[in-house]
Design a protein around this motif. Structure first.
Motif, PDB file in Angstrom:
ATOM      1  N   TYR A 191      -1.578   1.057  -3.906  1.00  0.00           N
ATOM      2  CA  TYR A 191      -1.902   1.790  -5.129  1.00  0.00           C
ATOM      3  C   TYR A 191      -2.876   2.927  -4.842  1.00  0.00           C
ATOM      4  O   TYR A 191      -2.787   4.002  -5.436  1.00  0.00           O
ATOM      5  CB  TYR A 191      -2.503   0.836  -6.159  1.00  0.00           C
ATOM      6  CG  TYR A 191      -2.752   1.473  -7.510  1.00  0.00           C
ATOM      7  CD1 TYR A 191      -1.756   1.503  -8.476  1.00  0.00           C
ATOM      8  CD2 TYR A 191      -3.984   2.042  -7.819  1.00  0.00           C
ATOM      9  CE1 TYR A 191      -1.970   2.088  -9.711  1.00  0.00           C
ATOM     10  CE2 TYR A 191      -4.214   2.639  -9.052  1.00  0.00           C
ATOM     11  CZ  TYR A 191      -3.200   2.651  -9.992  1.00  0.00           C
ATOM     12  OH  TYR A 191      -3.420   3.247 -11.214  1.00  0.00           O
ATOM     13  N   HIS A 192      -3.814   2.700  -3.914  1.00  0.00           N
ATOM     14  CA  HIS A 192      -4.847   3.696  -3.639  1.00  0.00           C
ATOM     15  C   HIS A 192      -4.563   4.533  -2.397  1.00  0.00           C
ATOM     16  O   HIS A 192      -5.448   5.236  -1.899  1.00  0.00           O
ATOM     17  CB  HIS A 192      -6.212   3.019  -3.510  1.00  0.00           C
ATOM     18  CG  HIS A 192      -6.738   2.514  -4.820  1.00  0.00           C
ATOM     19  ND1 HIS A 192      -6.405   1.278  -5.323  1.00  0.00           N
ATOM     20  CD2 HIS A 192      -7.540   3.098  -5.752  1.00  0.00           C
ATOM     21  CE1 HIS A 192      -6.996   1.122  -6.508  1.00  0.00           C
ATOM     22  NE2 HIS A 192      -7.678   2.196  -6.788  1.00  0.00           N
ATOM     23  N   SER A 193      -3.339   4.470  -1.897  1.00  0.00           N
ATOM     24  CA  SER A 193      -2.978   5.298  -0.745  1.00  0.00           C
ATOM     25  C   SER A 193      -2.523   6.681  -1.205  1.00  0.00           C
ATOM     26  O   SER A 193      -1.691   6.813  -2.108  1.00  0.00           O
ATOM     27  CB  SER A 193      -1.846   4.632   0.049  1.00  0.00           C
ATOM     28  OG  SER A 193      -1.355   5.526   1.029  1.00  0.00           O
ATOM     29  N   LEU A 194      -3.044   7.710  -0.554  1.00  0.00           N
ATOM     30  CA  LEU A 194      -2.655   9.086  -0.837  1.00  0.00           C
ATOM     31  C   LEU A 194      -1.528   9.563   0.082  1.00  0.00           C
ATOM     32  O   LEU A 194      -1.121  10.719   0.019  1.00  0.00           O
ATOM     33  CB  LEU A 194      -3.864  10.018  -0.660  1.00  0.00           C
ATOM     34  CG  LEU A 194      -4.965   9.893  -1.717  1.00  0.00           C
ATOM     35  CD1 LEU A 194      -6.263  10.500  -1.206  1.00  0.00           C
ATOM     36  CD2 LEU A 194      -4.545  10.552  -3.017  1.00  0.00           C
ATOM     37  N   ALA A 195      -1.030   8.674   0.942  1.00  0.00           N
ATOM     38  CA  ALA A 195      -0.004   9.060   1.908  1.00  0.00           C
ATOM     39  C   ALA A 195       1.256   9.552   1.195  1.00  0.00           C
ATOM     40  O   ALA A 195       1.730   8.950   0.236  1.00  0.00           O
ATOM     41  CB  ALA A 195       0.328   7.876   2.812  1.00  0.00           C
ATOM     42  N   LYS A 196       1.795  10.636   1.699  1.00  0.00           N
ATOM     43  CA  LYS A 196       3.021  11.195   1.135  1.00  0.00           C
ATOM     44  C   LYS A 196       4.223  10.325   1.483  1.00  0.00           C
ATOM     45  O   LYS A 196       5.158  10.192   0.702  1.00  0.00           O
ATOM     46  CB  LYS A 196       3.239  12.612   1.664  1.00  0.00           C
ATOM     47  CG  LYS A 196       4.434  13.331   1.070  1.00  0.00           C
ATOM     48  CD  LYS A 196       4.494  14.761   1.584  1.00  0.00           C
ATOM     49  CE  LYS A 196       5.663  15.522   0.929  1.00  0.00           C
ATOM     50  NZ  LYS A 196       5.720  16.927   1.412  1.00  0.00           N
ATOM     51  N   PHE A 197       4.176   9.728   2.678  1.00  0.00           N
ATOM     52  CA  PHE A 197       5.282   8.897   3.153  1.00  0.00           C
ATOM     53  C   PHE A 197       4.820   7.448   3.258  1.00  0.00           C
ATOM     54  O   PHE A 197       3.706   7.185   3.709  1.00  0.00           O
ATOM     55  CB  PHE A 197       5.781   9.398   4.511  1.00  0.00           C
ATOM     56  CG  PHE A 197       6.057  10.875   4.550  1.00  0.00           C
ATOM     57  CD1 PHE A 197       7.112  11.412   3.825  1.00  0.00           C
ATOM     58  CD2 PHE A 197       5.250  11.736   5.290  1.00  0.00           C
ATOM     59  CE1 PHE A 197       7.365  12.775   3.843  1.00  0.00           C
ATOM     60  CE2 PHE A 197       5.490  13.092   5.307  1.00  0.00           C
ATOM     61  CZ  PHE A 197       6.552  13.622   4.584  1.00  0.00           C
ATOM     62  N   LYS A 198       5.699   6.521   2.868  1.00  0.00           N
ATOM     63  CA  LYS A 198       5.328   5.103   2.885  1.00  0.00           C
ATOM     64  C   LYS A 198       6.510   4.272   3.362  1.00  0.00           C
ATOM     65  O   LYS A 198       7.644   4.495   2.927  1.00  0.00           O
ATOM     66  CB  LYS A 198       4.899   4.643   1.485  1.00  0.00           C
ATOM     67  CG  LYS A 198       3.658   5.345   0.929  1.00  0.00           C
ATOM     68  CD  LYS A 198       3.313   4.804  -0.449  1.00  0.00           C
ATOM     69  CE  LYS A 198       2.009   5.402  -0.969  1.00  0.00           C
ATOM     70  NZ  LYS A 198       2.179   6.797  -1.394  1.00  0.00           N
ATOM     71  N   MET A 199       6.212   3.310   4.237  1.00  0.00           N
ATOM     72  CA  MET A 199       7.260   2.413   4.729  1.00  0.00           C
ATOM     73  C   MET A 199       6.745   0.978   4.697  1.00  0.00           C
ATOM     74  O   MET A 199       5.662   0.681   5.199  1.00  0.00           O
ATOM     75  CB  MET A 199       7.672   2.775   6.161  1.00  0.00           C
ATOM     76  CG  MET A 199       8.721   1.818   6.749  1.00  0.00           C
ATOM     77  SD  MET A 199       9.182   2.198   8.475  1.00  0.00           S
ATOM     78  CE  MET A 199      10.197   3.657   8.221  1.00  0.00           C
ATOM     79  N   GLY A 200       7.534   0.086   4.099  1.00  0.00           N
ATOM     80  CA  GLY A 200       7.221  -1.332   4.112  1.00  0.00           C
ATOM     81  C   GLY A 200       8.207  -2.066   5.000  1.00  0.00           C
ATOM     82  O   GLY A 200       9.390  -1.717   5.043  1.00  0.00           O
ATOM     83  N   LEU A 201       7.733  -3.068   5.720  1.00  0.00           N
ATOM     84  CA  LEU A 201       8.577  -3.844   6.626  1.00  0.00           C
ATOM     85  C   LEU A 201       8.470  -5.325   6.274  1.00  0.00           C
ATOM     86  O   LEU A 201       7.376  -5.834   6.039  1.00  0.00           O
ATOM     87  CB  LEU A 201       8.136  -3.659   8.084  1.00  0.00           C
ATOM     88  CG  LEU A 201       8.092  -2.232   8.633  1.00  0.00           C
ATOM     89  CD1 LEU A 201       7.482  -2.237  10.031  1.00  0.00           C
ATOM     90  CD2 LEU A 201       9.483  -1.611   8.662  1.00  0.00           C
ATOM     91  N   SER A 202       9.610  -6.012   6.239  1.00  0.00           N
ATOM     92  CA  SER A 202       9.579  -7.449   5.991  1.00  0.00           C
ATOM     93  C   SER A 202      10.947  -8.051   6.268  1.00  0.00           C
ATOM     94  O   SER A 202      11.975  -7.399   6.069  1.00  0.00           O
ATOM     95  CB  SER A 202       9.184  -7.755   4.544  1.00  0.00           C
ATOM     96  OG  SER A 202       9.164  -9.153   4.320  1.00  0.00           O
TER      97      SER A 202
END
Length: 557
Positions: free
Chosen positions: A290-301
């Protein structure tokens, strides 16, 4: 002052449309003249490109140049700031602009904070900052990004992949993520190389990256992977946990350390990678995304779906599941070992059965005392959650129910027949030359089994160095037995094994898949992996095993 004028006759509709952006000055020198009023234009939903289109479509003239028009809009510039202490982004917006765009801001989760003279201050969800910037760019409103929050954060060098080539499904996963604007969750089985996809994304984007790992062991694994498979030097990789906190172009942190330090971490990175992302919806950990300003995001699971349903919160935060392949699919393609799940049923001893019957009666008696609406839910998970809510509210009956349910689970999980059967299977497989992992839920049970099979023991209570030594010893043996508690379910790089034995666990689908995944790395000669699941007849374990087979273990994410 911007003057708009025309010599031609205007219809009533055209005249009224011009009055939405300007004030009529009258007729002079053969022209109908209007004074451009930017506040009026904004109030009526006319932004710079809209006004330019109006001038072009109606054949209007502008005294001077369109640059003057653009300067008028530049007075509406918004200011974007970052407060590291509260880990919050805020926008300072001219009041006349705010009244026009407040509905859009509300839809993006922004909240009115206070008024400062003629300006309005709103709080912006950090994860929405880039989408908000796209919106302001689309309406051509200038942005004063005081702390360079949205400026590109390129790596000091352009990295490359080395010593590895992506498999076809890994390339597909990366392409799916890129097509989704560099956002989304990749769901692949344990042992399929999810980390390598994230590393390829770092190489592709070449931006400063924050990686969130679940355990300290994973933090070091990530650093090793990056230095092994990319040209990124170790000096560009910082570890951020415990007493060791160093920011670097590639920074790897634990969930706990990131949660406590997002105000510091957030502004420095353009790419956020979250490993074991199914943990993210937990109350504290969702704070990270929620508090990340990153333009790109990747989740792994391997298992993004959660049985409490909170996985749905991953979608707006990270972009949803963009790629999924089941173990069976990858096994058919030869990327994972073929596998078989064998359910072994055992029975309680007479003494255990008497105690089980006694506990079940106590449980049923207590359930009848709960409010009717709690028991109306037919789903076992829903009913458990309602009982849990009642316990949190101080309902003593609900508290006692939870205690008895825990006692029943403990009785079943630690039954003598389970332990004996696990020992029997393990010793038989050892004679065949297998490498075996025995999975348990409880430390005392793990210790008992390890002693009986003379195997290696791995628990979360062991010091980190001792755990590493055990794993290294198991890695270097051609056959043997490793007994692990829940510390082995995820977060550890457990060496290859071809046989698994589940003695006790939570019964969750996620844990089952994680444990199976420990066996699925391809074996020499295409050897099959076997997972034995020991369940007690006539209990919830037997029903859970049957339900997994009926619904399919992996197909619904």
């Amino acid at each position: 002052m911007v003057i708009i004028k025309t010599k031609r006759w205007l219809s009533d509709e055209e005249f009224e449309e011009i009055l939405k952006v300007a004030d009529y000055l009258g007729y002079s020198e053969g022209y109908k003249k209007f004074y451009f009023n930017v506040a009026k234009a904004i109030k009526n939903g006319y932004f710079l490109s809209d006004v330019k289109s109006l001038i072009r479509d109606l054949g209007l003239e502008v005294e001077g140049s369109l640059d003057e028009l653009e300067k008028a809009y530049s007075s509406l510039a918004v200011t974007l700031e970052w407060d590291a202490t509260s880990c919050a982004a805020k926008l300072v917006i001219p009041g006349n602009l705010y009244s026009t765009i407040k509905d859009k801001l509300r839809n993006l989760g922004c909240k009115y904070a206070w008024k400062a003279n003629e300006d309005v201050v709103v709080h912006v969800p950090p994860y929405q900052v880039h989408q908000l910037i796209e919106y302001f760019n689309s309406i051509e409103i200038p942005i004063n990004d005081v702390h360079m929050l949205t400026a590109e954060k390129a790596l000091p060098l352009k990295p490359t992949l080395v010593n590895v080539e992506l498999r076809s499904y890994q390339r597909e996963a990366l392409e799916a993520w890129l097509e989704n604007k560099g956002r989304g969750i990749i769901a692949l089985p344990t042992g399929s190389g999810k980390s390598l996809i994230a590393i390829a994304a770092i190489v592709e984007k070449s931006v400063k990256t924050l990686i969130i790992a679940y355990t300290r062991e994973q933090v070091h694994q990530w650093k090793n992977f990056i230095t092994r498979y990319t040209s990124i030097p170790s000096s560009m990789i910082g570890l951020f946990y415990g007493e060791e906190k160093r920011l670097a172009p590639i920074t790897i942190s634990t969930y706990q350390s990131a949660f406590r330090n997002m105000g510091l971490l957030s502004p420095h990175f353009d790419l956020l990678v979250i490993d074991e992302v199914h943990h993210l919806p937990a109350e504290k950990f969702r704070y990270i995304a929620y508090h990340s300003l990153a333009k790109f995001k990747m989740g792994l699971s391997a298992t993004p779906e959660r049985e409490d349903g909170l996985h749905v919160e991953l979608f707006p935060l990270l972009g949803g599941v963009v790629y999924y392949r089941s173990p069976s699919e990858l096994a058919e393609q030869g990327y994972l070992a073929p596998y078989e799940v064998i359910t072994i049923k055992v029975e309680l001893t007479p003494q255990e059965r008497l105690l089980y019957a006694k506990l079940r009666k106590q449980l049923n008696d207590l359930l009848s005392k709960l409010p009717k609406e709690v028991l109306e839910h037919t789903s076992g998970r829903e009913r458990f959650n309602r009982i849990l809510e009642e316990a949190y509210r101080g309902n003593e009956v609900a508290k006692e129910i939870l205690k008895i349910q825990s006692s029943i689970r403990m009785l079943i999980a630690s039954s003598a027949a389970k332990i004996n059967k696990a020992v029997e299977i393990a010793l038989r497989e050892l004679e065949r030359g297998s490498k075996i992992i025995i999975f348990t839920q409880y430390v005392d049970q793990a210790e008992e089994i390890a002693k009986k099979v003379q195997g290696l023991l791995l628990t979360g209570e062991m010091p980190e160095e001792a755990r590493r030594a055990v794993l290294e010893e198991f890695r270097n043996t051609t056959k043997g037995i490793l007994v692990v508690t829940t510390v082995g379910d995820e977060g550890l790089d457990i060496p290859d094994a071809n046989v698994g034995i589940i003695v006790s666990g939570t019964g969750s689908r996620r844990q089952f898949i994680q444990r199976l995944g420990r066996l699925l790395r391809p074996k020499a000669g295409g050897q099959k992996a076997i997972l034995y699941e020991i369940v007690v007849k006539g209990t919830h374990e037997e029903h859970q095993a049957a339900r997994r087979k009926r619904l399919g273990t992996f197909e619904e994410i």
